[in-house]
Design an enzyme around this catalytic site. Structure first.
Site, mmCIF file in Angstrom:
data_model
loop_
_atom_site.group_PDB
_atom_site.id
_atom_site.type_symbol
_atom_site.label_atom_id
_atom_site.label_comp_id
_atom_site.label_asym_id
_atom_site.label_seq_id
_atom_site.Cartn_x
_atom_site.Cartn_y
_atom_site.Cartn_z
ATOM 1 N N HIS A 264 1.047 -11.390 1.882
ATOM 2 C CA HIS A 264 0.194 -10.699 1.494
ATOM 3 C C HIS A 264 -0.643 -11.715 0.158
ATOM 4 O O HIS A 264 -1.936 -11.695 -0.238
ATOM 5 C CB HIS A 264 0.549 -9.172 0.213
ATOM 6 C CG HIS A 264 -0.955 -8.202 0.359
ATOM 7 N ND1 HIS A 264 -0.558 -7.357 0.251
ATOM 8 C CD2 HIS A 264 -1.782 -8.410 -0.251
ATOM 9 C CE1 HIS A 264 -1.178 -6.540 0.204
ATOM 10 N NE2 HIS A 264 -2.749 -7.206 -0.071
ATOM 11 N N TYR B 27 0.682 -0.962 0.075
ATOM 12 C CA TYR B 27 0.025 -0.078 0.129
ATOM 13 C C TYR B 27 0.947 1.010 -0.218
ATOM 14 O O TYR B 27 0.783 2.320 -0.393
ATOM 15 C CB TYR B 27 -0.841 -0.439 1.021
ATOM 16 C CG TYR B 27 -1.749 -0.954 1.516
ATOM 17 C CD1 TYR B 27 -2.022 -1.615 0.106
ATOM 18 C CD2 TYR B 27 -2.740 -1.130 2.888
ATOM 19 C CE1 TYR B 27 -2.953 -3.010 0.549
ATOM 20 C CE2 TYR B 27 -3.014 -2.610 2.308
ATOM 21 C CZ TYR B 27 -3.659 -3.309 1.781
ATOM 22 O OH TYR B 27 -4.477 -4.374 1.623
HETATM 23 P P1 NAP Z 1 -14.621 -1.607 1.407
HETATM 24 O O1 NAP Z 1 -13.879 -1.388 2.828
HETATM 25 O O2 NAP Z 1 -15.857 -2.693 1.014
HETATM 26 O O3 NAP Z 1 -14.980 -0.330 0.960
HETATM 27 C C1 NAP Z 1 -14.375 0.948 0.886
HETATM 28 C C2 NAP Z 1 -15.595 1.742 0.423
HETATM 29 O O4 NAP Z 1 -16.476 1.424 1.137
HETATM 30 C C3 NAP Z 1 -14.723 3.620 0.287
HETATM 31 O O5 NAP Z 1 -15.306 4.160 -1.117
HETATM 32 C C4 NAP Z 1 -16.066 4.315 1.554
HETATM 33 O O6 NAP Z 1 -16.051 5.184 1.567
HETATM 34 C C5 NAP Z 1 -17.020 3.474 1.583
HETATM 35 N N1 NAP Z 1 -17.772 3.581 2.440
HETATM 36 C C6 NAP Z 1 -16.787 3.084 4.061
HETATM 37 N N2 NAP Z 1 -18.109 2.848 5.152
HETATM 38 C C7 NAP Z 1 -18.492 2.889 4.273
HETATM 39 C C8 NAP Z 1 -20.218 3.400 5.297
HETATM 40 N N3 NAP Z 1 -20.439 3.783 6.650
HETATM 41 N N4 NAP Z 1 -21.296 3.642 4.214
HETATM 42 C C9 NAP Z 1 -21.004 3.289 2.604
HETATM 43 N N5 NAP Z 1 -20.154 3.824 2.401
HETATM 44 C C10 NAP Z 1 -19.106 3.486 3.222
HETATM 45 O O7 NAP Z 1 -13.132 -1.552 0.978
HETATM 46 P P2 NAP Z 1 -11.561 -2.168 0.991
HETATM 47 O O8 NAP Z 1 -11.249 -0.776 0.774
HETATM 48 O O9 NAP Z 1 -11.586 -2.340 -0.834
HETATM 49 O O10 NAP Z 1 -11.649 -2.920 1.706
HETATM 50 C C11 NAP Z 1 -11.415 -2.682 3.073
HETATM 51 C C12 NAP Z 1 -9.608 -2.861 3.323
HETATM 52 O O11 NAP Z 1 -9.273 -4.292 3.238
HETATM 53 C C13 NAP Z 1 -8.965 -2.372 2.404
HETATM 54 O O12 NAP Z 1 -8.854 -1.057 2.748
HETATM 55 C C14 NAP Z 1 -7.470 -2.834 3.043
HETATM 56 O O13 NAP Z 1 -6.609 -2.332 4.033
HETATM 57 C C15 NAP Z 1 -7.425 -4.655 2.777
HETATM 58 N N6 NAP Z 1 -7.855 -4.838 1.529
HETATM 59 C C16 NAP Z 1 -6.659 -6.071 2.072
HETATM 60 C C17 NAP Z 1 -6.854 -7.167 0.723
HETATM 61 C C18 NAP Z 1 -5.877 -8.551 0.768
HETATM 62 O O14 NAP Z 1 -5.206 -8.159 -0.602
HETATM 63 N N7 NAP Z 1 -5.117 -8.445 1.371
HETATM 64 C C19 NAP Z 1 -7.566 -6.845 -0.807
HETATM 65 C C20 NAP Z 1 -8.766 -6.091 -0.643
HETATM 66 C C21 NAP Z 1 -8.472 -4.960 0.731
HETATM 67 P P3 NAP Z 1 -14.877 6.514 2.096
HETATM 68 O O15 NAP Z 1 -13.454 5.753 1.977
HETATM 69 O O16 NAP Z 1 -15.214 7.938 1.354
HETATM 70 O O17 NAP Z 1 -15.532 6.930 3.594
#
Ligand code: NAP
Length: 273
Positions: A109, A47
């Site tokens: 990862h 990241y």
């Molecule tokens: P997510 O958490 O499913 O969704 C994030 C999105 O949802 C953002 O656009 C955010 O907007 C919005 N959001 C957050 N809270 C909300 C709410 N209460 N109501 C409405 N919308 C809301 O997506 P992600 O970032 O892909 O996944 C989360 C974390 O998982 C990542 O940040 C990372 O740390 C981890 N991850 C790991 C891997 C892996 O390979 N291990 C892959 C993908 C992700 P705002 O930003 O505008 O608040």
């Protein structure tokens, strides 16, 4: 806050995801999250924000009088850091960027076809012996790959994509059977859960949003935590505010029925799911 208790660890069921948070925005968001009550933060070498996450943690701890032991910090080894010589060196680089003397959870990862799993896990075990890392885990491991990893080293978690549109029943079963935590990433289906009429109507009955219902559904599984990414204060607050209601068995089943194999994170290097 509720916790997953596994392998002697206590993991807050809601953590902050930080993928795509960068620079000052990242630092501020992590600091604000700590002030709002978050104690679990997820980052990764890939990241390229470990320094900003570390700065946010330091500011949040100083501002809130929060002790290091109250935090649960995860980072992940990138695919080019899985060889014997890179695991230790790159984890030390992560610690330096995070300005911490210990990582609570270090994950692989993505599984690699190029480096034997045993080589990576044995090098990671050395970091546990050296007390630079408390727990080991994997991410994006399929059930057979997880089985193989568990035969080599004790693990705390498998972090995988999980939300109402993508079921993970087999991995959840394995988590319960092996005293592991399943960490749900992209738990809001990257914002898509808000569009679900079913989640919205269940939310209306509880005075909650569709996103809050999705997070409650995930974390109502005993061995599961979730790491939603949020950048606005309203979203950060909403995602923590999910422990004052419970979904009925019928609602849990209705949400499980939304699964449609919708995988949002599927890069070229992903395993055969
Ligand atoms: P997510 O958490 O499913 O969704 C994030 C999105 O949802 C953002 O656009 C955010 O907007 C919005 N959001 C957050 N809270 C909300 C709410 N209460 N109501 C409405 N919308 C809301 O997506 P992600 O970032 O892909 O996944 C989360 C974390 O998982 C990542 O940040 C990372 O740390 C981890 N991850 C790991 C891997 C892996 O390979 N291990 C892959 C993908 C992700 P705002 O930003 O505008 O608040």
């Amino acid at each position: 806050m509720e916790y997953v208790e596994a392998q002697g660890a206590r993991i807050p069921k809601i953590g902050l995801g930080t993928w795509m948070l960068e620079g000052e925005r990242c630092r501020e968001t992590v600091e604000r999250a700590l002030a709002l009550g978050y104690r679990h933060v997820d980052t990764a070498q890939a990241y390229e924000n470990e320094a900003e996450v570390g700065a946010g943690l330091a500011a949040g701890m100083a501002r809130g009088g929060i002790l290091r032991d109250e935090l649960f910090v995860t980072t992940k080894l990138s695919m080019d850091n899985l060889t014997r010589d890179r695991v230790g060196a790159s984890a030390r680089e992560s610690l330096e960027r995070l300005a911490l003397d210990r990582i609570d959870l270090l994950l692989i990862h993505w599984p690699s076809e190029a480096v034997p799993l045993r080589e990576t896990l044995e090098a990671m075990l050395r970091l546990v012996e050296q007390r630079l890392v408390r727990h080991l885990g994997v991410s994006n491991f399929t059930p057979p790959l997880l089985e193989e990893a568990l035969s080599i080293a004790p693990l705390l978690t498998n972090q995988v994509e999980h939300h109402p549109f993508l079921g993970q029943d087999r991995l959840l079963e394995m988590a319960e059977k092996n005293d592991l935590c399943l960490t749900a990433y992209s738990p809001l289906a990257r914002g898509r859960v808000e569009k679900s009429d079913v989640l919205r109507s269940i939310g209306e009955a509880h005075g909650k949003s569709a996103s809050q219902v999705a997070l409650r559904w995930l974390t109502q599984h005993p061995n599961e935590c979730a790491i939603p990414k949020a950048s606005s204060e309203a979203h950060l607050r909403a995602n923590l505010d999910i422990f004052d209601f419970a979904l009925s068995a019928g609602e849990m089943r209705r949400i499980a029925g939304l699964a449609r194999g919708e995988r949002l994170i599927d890069p070229a290097w992903a395993p055969r799911w």
